[in-house]
Design an enzyme around this catalytic site. Structure first.
Site, PDB file in Angstrom:
ATOM      1  N   ARG A 146       0.556  -1.296  -0.080  1.00  0.00           N
ATOM      2  CA  ARG A 146      -0.299  -0.108  -0.340  1.00  0.00           C
ATOM      3  C   ARG A 146       1.133   1.605  -0.304  1.00  0.00           C
ATOM      4  NH1 ARG A 146      -2.302   0.276   5.942  1.00  0.00           N
ATOM      5  NH2 ARG A 146      -0.253   0.909   7.202  1.00  0.00           N
ATOM      6  N   ASN A 184      -4.808   8.575   4.446  1.00  0.00           N
ATOM      7  CA  ASN A 184      -4.701   8.028   5.401  1.00  0.00           C
ATOM      8  C   ASN A 184      -2.806   8.433   6.065  1.00  0.00           C
ATOM      9  OD1 ASN A 184      -5.537   5.931   7.425  1.00  0.00           O
ATOM     10  ND2 ASN A 184      -3.603   4.833   6.754  1.00  0.00           N
ATOM     11  N   GLU A 185      -2.620   8.794   6.764  1.00  0.00           N
ATOM     12  CA  GLU A 185      -1.342   8.788   7.164  1.00  0.00           C
ATOM     13  C   GLU A 185      -0.548   8.934   5.594  1.00  0.00           C
ATOM     14  OE1 GLU A 185       0.011   5.336   8.572  1.00  0.00           O
ATOM     15  OE2 GLU A 185      -1.316   5.281  10.735  1.00  0.00           O
ATOM     16  N   GLU A 338      -6.871   6.339  15.021  1.00  0.00           N
ATOM     17  CA  GLU A 338      -7.383   4.544  15.390  1.00  0.00           C
ATOM     18  C   GLU A 338      -6.086   4.638  16.616  1.00  0.00           C
ATOM     19  OE1 GLU A 338      -4.515   2.766  12.217  1.00  0.00           O
ATOM     20  OE2 GLU A 338      -6.365   4.704  10.135  1.00  0.00           O
ATOM     21  N   GLU A 386      -2.420  -7.513   7.107  1.00  0.00           N
ATOM     22  CA  GLU A 386      -2.129  -7.368   8.690  1.00  0.00           C
ATOM     23  C   GLU A 386      -3.003  -8.218   9.266  1.00  0.00           C
ATOM     24  OE1 GLU A 386      -2.844  -2.859   8.782  1.00  0.00           O
ATOM     25  OE2 GLU A 386      -0.879  -2.959   8.600  1.00  0.00           O
ATOM     26  N   HIS A 389      -2.721  -8.173  13.304  1.00  0.00           N
ATOM     27  CA  HIS A 389      -3.382  -6.714  13.894  1.00  0.00           C
ATOM     28  C   HIS A 389      -4.459  -6.855  14.892  1.00  0.00           C
ATOM     29  CE1 HIS A 389       0.014  -3.875  13.210  1.00  0.00           C
ATOM     30  NE2 HIS A 389       0.032  -3.716  11.723  1.00  0.00           N
TER      31      HIS A 389
HETATM   32  C1  GAL Z   1      -2.515   2.220  10.910  1.00  0.00           C
HETATM   33  C2  GAL Z   1      -2.663   2.554   9.512  1.00  0.00           C
HETATM   34  C3  GAL Z   1      -3.698   1.260   9.636  1.00  0.00           C
HETATM   35  C4  GAL Z   1      -3.008  -0.628   9.750  1.00  0.00           C
HETATM   36  C5  GAL Z   1      -2.440   0.016  10.940  1.00  0.00           C
HETATM   37  C6  GAL Z   1      -1.761  -1.127  11.653  1.00  0.00           C
HETATM   38  O1  GAL Z   1      -1.111   3.129  11.388  1.00  0.00           O
HETATM   39  O2  GAL Z   1      -3.255   3.755   9.489  1.00  0.00           O
HETATM   40  O3  GAL Z   1      -3.836   1.033   8.146  1.00  0.00           O
HETATM   41  O4  GAL Z   1      -2.307  -0.653   8.932  1.00  0.00           O
HETATM   42  O5  GAL Z   1      -1.120   0.796  11.891  1.00  0.00           O
HETATM   43  O6  GAL Z   1      -1.813  -1.458  13.490  1.00  0.00           O
END
Ligand code: GAL
Length: 712
Positions: A146, A184-185, A338, A386, A389
């Site tokens: 990504r 996003n970021e 987040e 992920e 996660h």
């Molecule tokens: C963030 C990101 C999310 C996901 C997350 C994983 O930085 O915006 O999309 O990747 O980390 O913990």
């Protein structure tokens, strides 16, 4: 073959001659946005990223059922959905999103809608290989992960605007839309030909002439003089050290370029008639590609993604650090976009988070101004990159202690939301201490070949913030040049470059009666990282009344004592005072008897210089003593010592005192009001068990005290 034509994945090292003439992206109006009102949803936003495109429709229905059970009121949609929303160039498929939105709306759940531009789909790469980012070493990246985009590539910008416009036209006026989550970021740096072109334009705007650029970049050294703008490239891999001025300018340019891409999306959405609040999620703490103050100017509200980098007790200080930064950048309420629900997988290890800690941290963010408790992600993925996660619904499903904790958090937020409102005016958290923050400091200390490569800006700022957190003293972060008159103490940790205006601003702060504490590696250079001669820190020498002859970094593991009991590691300096009083001297080593900490009286204030890097415990003692000297008190005396974090969040006609108990013995706090979670009467004392939280509602400014511990 030109670099522009290079197939994806193939190494390129585009030379100036290869750069195709690409029309620059249309100018975008960039007047700072002044939010008409602070971000004040009617309840704390609770929920997180939801990617229904990963799941079948039965799971969607189950998810919405579980969301209702947990009292989730907000999901973030579409963050990585580009391929599902636009399966082929210009072909849109929004049917599934319509269904998702209908489903959640019927359940009373609102949504942030993301523009999906952080993850261009594979068709985009094939059609526009030039819009893939080029690494420093010339390798052009391809899709498969990504964040693969060259932000200045016209094809990427056009496609981003189009998809943003499409979403805005379709969903921009939806009553369930809580706000726009732009991208996003942001944070992919590109060194390719498009970046070269726009970097040059940025430099032309900044310096006007090549002569000025050559001077600012000190290009006389190593035969780097530029005779034509076309000769300038992003700092690509080279034989030895890069020019530091080129490096920092490239970071500034990259931040500005990404910001203009974001602003373009914002304008598309506004032009489509959507008036929903705009945000983009910043990221801390491991990398920093944005200059946050100028980004915040363009947003209605700042949002943050915050992931812990430690399992230890420092996680709590870290929550406070991320929150104080976000509140300061936002200038008030902000959105926690987040956090991890449970473990975060770093590849080689997972950083766990217990259910109780998850609840406590969530309240910790809110205490310091967050209007939300949002997570990545709603349901843990079964496949994809992920899959390890955590999610609010773990792999094990809803019959778990995790999901129970999620439901408990939902009830807590519901209980406190009606009371915890925004103040009619004034700050959300009243702080008398300010810490200067600027991305320039981060980027400057990332340039190579400094006197020490182990001193990092983020570590230094965080260590300073940690000291105040440990003392229970509220802190704001301060933008250089902002009105700092409300801070009795302003700390400048390691802000290496300072402009003339910033120096004057600091001088005026002290003259007017402020107490300034400046640490080593601040004010060393001008904005182009050129050292000011005559002794360090050249830019602040007069204000501080000192002159550093030599920087003397210490070997790893070496510690040196000061005569005031402090202990120093990593950094010392050979310091002369020219017009300052000595507060502490070295008690050992080659600097024995020479000054380490000084103070100069200027106007009605003082400027203190800390030339040595204090070990964390000594740093804590130093800042606690400075605060005490100035009469800056902790929010609740004695609480921090028992592991109780106390934050007073100002509200509408009431203060809300958040009691976050990180310690190991129960504590009791008395204040004339009601605790909103348990309903305990504060006048007779609110007892908080280890690991627990409480929110005590009081009249504004009402006193608080800590009752002696009585074993149950
Ligand atoms: C963030 C990101 C999310 C996901 C997350 C994983 O930085 O915006 O999309 O990747 O980390 O913990």
């Amino acid at each position: 073959m030109s670099a522009h034509d290079a197939p994806a994945g193939e190494a390129t090292n585009p030379s100036a001659q290869d750069i195709p003439a690409v029309p620059s992206a249309p100018a975008v109006p960039s007047a700072p946005v002044t939010p008409s009102a602070p971000f004040a949803p009617s309840a704390f936003l609770f929920g997180g990223d939801w990617s229904p495109e990963q799941w079948d429709r039965d799971t969607w229905r189950e998810d919405v059922e579980l969301m209702r059970r947990a009292k989730v009121n907000t999901v973030s949609l579409g963050i990585f959905s580009w391929a599902s929303l636009e399966p082929a160039e210009g072909v849109y498929d929004t049917g599934w999103l319509d269904d998702v939105i209908e489903l959640i709306t019927a359940a009373g759940i609102g949504f942030f809608l993301a523009t999906p531009t952080a993850s261009p789909p594979p068709w985009f790469t094939l059609a526009h290989p030039d819009a893939m980012p080029v690494r420093e070493d010339g390798v052009r990246l391809t899709h498969g992960s990504r964040d693969t985009y060259a932000v200045s590539a016209p094809a990427y910008r056009d496609a981003s605007r189009r998809v943003a416009r499409m979403l805005a036209e379709r969903y921009g006026s939806h009553p369930g839309l809580r706000g726009w989550h732009l991208h996003n970021e942001y944070g992919t740096l590109d060194h390719g030909p498009h970046a070269a072109r726009s970097f040059r334009t940025w430099l032309q705007r900044r310096y006007g002439t090549l002569e000025t650029l050559n001077q600012e970049w000190s290009t006389a050294f190593w035969s780097q003089r530029y005779g034509d703008w076309q000769e300038i490239t992003p700092p690509r891999t080279t034989q030895y050290l890069h020019n530091p001025a080129q490096l920092i300018d490239f970071r500034r340019y990259s931040s500005d370029e990404m910001r203009s891409a974001m602003v373009e999306q914002r304008e598309e959405i506004r032009a489509a008639g959507s008036s929903a609040p705009m945000t983009t999620n910043f990221m801390l703490p491991t990398w920093n590609h944005l200059e946050q103050w100028s980004w915040a100017d363009e947003l209605d509200v700042v949002s943050l993604d915050h992931y812990l980098d430690t399992t230890g007790p420092d996680a709590e200080a870290h929550v406070a650090y991320g929150s104080d930064l976000s509140r300061s950048w936002s200038g008030g309420p902000w959105v926690l976009m987040e956090q991890n629900a449970a473990g975060i997988s770093l590849g080689d290890r997972t950083i766990p988070k217990s259910p109780q800690r998850m609840i406590r941290h969530s309240l910790g963010y809110i205490a310091r101004g967050s209007q939300s408790s949002l997570f990545f992600q709603w349901r843990a993925s079964l496949g994809g990159s992920e899959q390890w996660h955590s999610g609010l619904v773990p792999h094990a499903g809803a019959s778990t202690r995790r999901f129970e904790a999620v439901c408990e958090l939902g009830s807590i937020l519901e209980r406190i939301a009606p009371a915890v409102r925004l103040p009619a005016d004034g700050p959300l958290v009243e702080a008398e201490v300010g810490i200067l923050w600027h991305a320039d400091g981060w980027w400057a200390l990332e340039t190579p070949h400094l006197p020490s490569d182990t001193i990092r800006y983020s570590d230094e700022v965080r260590a300073t913030h940690r000291s105040f957190w440990r003392a229970g003293i509220p802190v704001d972060f301060v933008r250089p040049g902002a009105d700092a008159s409300r801070y009795r103490l302003l700390v400048v940790p390691c802000l290496y470059p300072l402009s003339d205006e910033q120096v004057t601003w600091l001088e005026q702060y002290v003259e007017a009666g402020g107490e300034l504490i400046v640490t080593y590696l601040s004010g060393i250079s001008d904005a182009s990282l050129r050292i000011q001669p005559g002794g360090y820190p050249g830019r602040l020498r007069e204000l501080l009344g000192v002159r550093v002859q030599e920087m003397l970094p210490l070997e790893a593991g070496v510690q040196v004592a000061l005569d005031d009991g402090g202990v120093v590691e990593e950094w010392t300096e050979l310091l002369d005072t020219t017009d300052a009083e000595v507060l502490a001297v070295y008690a050992q080593g080659e600097l024995r008897g020479l000054p380490a900490i000084t103070s100069s009286a200027r106007g009605s204030g003082h400027a203190v210089y800390l030339s040595a890097r204090l070990r964390q415990d000594s740093r804590d003692a130093f800042f606690a003593a400075a605060a005490e000297r100035l009469g800056i008190a902790p929010t609740l005396a004695g609480a921090a010592e028992q592991g109780l974090e106390v934050v007073r969040r100002r509200g509408d006609g009431a203060d809300h005192v958040f009691l976050l108990h990180h310690g190991s013995e129960p504590v009791t706090v008395r204040g004339d009001g009601r605790e909103l979670i348990s309903g305990q009467d504060g006048a007779s004392g609110v007892r908080i068990e280890p690991g627990d939280v409480g929110v005590l509602a009081l009249a504004p400014g009402a006193p608080l005290d800590l009752l002696p511990h009585t074993p149950s």
